[in-house]
Write an enzyme that holds these catalytic residues in place. Structure first.
Site, PDB file in Angstrom:
ATOM      1  N   ASP A  23      -3.785  -5.854   2.384  1.00 55.36           N
ATOM      2  CA  ASP A  23      -2.811  -4.996   2.593  1.00 55.36           C
ATOM      3  C   ASP A  23      -3.162  -3.641   2.124  1.00 55.36           C
ATOM      4  OD1 ASP A  23      -0.178  -4.341   3.308  1.00 55.36           O
ATOM      5  OD2 ASP A  23       0.313  -4.222   1.115  1.00 55.36           O
ATOM      6  N   ASP A  25      -0.821  -0.486   1.541  1.00 58.10           N
ATOM      7  CA  ASP A  25       0.119   0.107   0.244  1.00 58.10           C
ATOM      8  C   ASP A  25       0.360  -0.964  -0.774  1.00 58.10           C
ATOM      9  OD1 ASP A  25       1.027   2.710   1.551  1.00 58.10           O
ATOM     10  OD2 ASP A  25       1.490   1.400   3.142  1.00 58.10           O
TER      11      ASP A  25
END
Length: 274
Positions: A23, A25
């Site tokens: 991922d 953020d």
């Protein structure tokens, strides 16, 4: 268990990890700043020639935009190593109904991905209504989407997130607008982005990897880790984003590993022969 049954393979007995999904953020960046160890993690992957993707449910920006954003944060990630919910949606629709048509509510990230998949954007009898993230939801466009769905268009949305952050506070996101359209039409969308494992499997296909040989790194139990678990990957939760260690126990599934940050995974990458 009978002699004819095959026991499921424990995660600890699976082959070494040879591909990584991460991922963006809360894992690699936070508030436009690279998190400690993020660049070193990416460098370790490149040194081992491991295929990898950086994932995000954000469908607003193109891969080129996101690559530039990461570069400003101090991270070197080429656009071909980025996989957004817009990319996953375009891949899904291209597989389901190649070179078809869609009425699209969204920004450049979504429209670019759909154009790249051979889709025609139209408000005249489209096969799909595709809803993505946008900074300015237009009432007339939402009304048109509702009427097209009532006329038989299939309803697709990039991701189920109901809110998103901003400097001023909470913003309504794709899931909120999808709920409005559902309330008006009685039709629920098919969400392609995390936690749908479709996004993970499509990403693995893109880099030629298999779930048995792949790992997923995320900061959210309800999207990243759930998607990874459902896709059969080894999942690693980092506590540098939105999930605390106390919240992990609230979920019926667990990550394979829990780490303070992405920097703790560098050793795992470097330990793999290659």
């Amino acid at each position: 268990m009978t002699d004819n049954e095959i026991a499921p393979k424990a995660l600890t007995d699976m082959p070494p990890v040879s591909a990584w999904l991460s991922d963006m953020d809360g894992v690699l960046v936070k508030e436009n700043r690279a998190l400690p160890g993020a660049q070193q993690f990416l460098e370790a992957l490149r040194a081992k020639n491991m295929p990898f993707l950086v994932l995000t449910n954000n469908s607003i920006f193109t891969n080129r935009d996101l690559s530039a954003r990461l570069e400003r944060s101090g991270l070197d990630v080429a656009e071909e190593h980025i996989w957004t919910s817009a990319n996953a949606t375009a891949a899904f629709l291209s597989q389901q109904s190649p070179n078809s048509s869609a009425f699209v509510i969204g920004e450049a990230g979504l429209t670019t991905a759909l154009h790249g998949a051979g889709y025609i954007m139209t408000d005249q009898d489209p096969e799909y209504v595709v809803l993505g993230e946008t900074r300015n939801y237009d009432f007339n466009a939402i009304t048109r989407a509702i009427r097209l769905i009532e006329s038989g268009a299939k309803f697709i949305a990039t991701n189920p997130d109901v809110t998103g952050p901003s400097d001023e506070g909470t913003l309504p996101a794709t899931g909120s607008i999808a709920a409005m359209i559902t309330a008006a039409t009685g039709k629920r969308p098919y969400f392609v982005g995390k936690p749908n494992p479709v996004m993970i499997r499509a990403g693995l296909n893109k880099i030629g990897a298999h779930s048995e040989h792949a790992a997923m790194v995320g900061d959210r139990m309800d999207t990243d880790i759930q998607a990874g678990v459902e896709a059969g990957l080894r999942t690693h939760l980092v506590l540098s984003g939105s999930t605390s260690i106390e919240q992990v126990e609230q979920y019926p599934y667990r990550p394979f590993g829990i780490h303070e940050g992405i920097g703790e995974l560098i050793e795992l990458v470097e330990a793999i022969a290659g």
